[in-house]
Design a protein around this motif. Structure first.
Motif: not given
Length: 140
Positions: A104-116
């Motif tokens: 399966x191709x990997x989907x790029x995700x953004x870090x959550x606001x909480x983790x940032x």
């Protein structure tokens, strides 16, 4: 016929077999009997591979193929030739099955606001900790 999956079958006539003396257990019998099995299969000359599967297999098997396009497998796990031959066929089928799996191709995700936020606060805490270590007092 060696059944890899429902799309791919390879006739046993495409395999070249050679046998030699193997190491390992067997006592004096090892020095007399050629029980090590070597399977050689030419990927480029094989008419059994359907057109759509050929590029994927060629890409996945690139590290295992010789310059002539042969896939070479050996087995000396057992003391007798037929079981080593079966072991080679099992290894071969497993290699091809793994190569045929479509990832399966990997989907790029953004870090959550909480983790940032947590990362930045941890950085500030670490910076403050290091700054207190380096502060020198010049009270004489």
């Amino acid at each position: 016929m060696l059944q890899i999956n429902d799309q791919l079958r390879i006739p046993l006539e495409e395999f070249e077999w050679s046998y030699s003396r193997s190491g390992g257990p067997g006592g004096q019998n090892v020095n007399k009997v050629a029980s090590k099995a070597t399977l050689r299969w030419n990927f480029y000359a094989s008419p059994s591979i359907p057109g759509p599967l050929r590029p994927r297999l060629q890409m996945k098997l690139a590290n295992l193929l010789t310059t002539e396009g042969d896939l070479v497998l050996t087995s000396q796990l057992y003391r007798d030739q037929p079981r080593n031959r079966e072991d080679c066929l099992t290894k071969f089928a497993n290699i091809l099955r793994r190569a045929l799996i479509v990832e399966k191709p990997r989907k790029a995700t953004k870090p959550t606001k909480g983790s940032v936020r947590r990362r930045l606060t941890d950085k500030k805490i670490q910076a403050a900790r290091k700054k207190t270590r380096s502060e020198k007092s010049f009270e004489d």
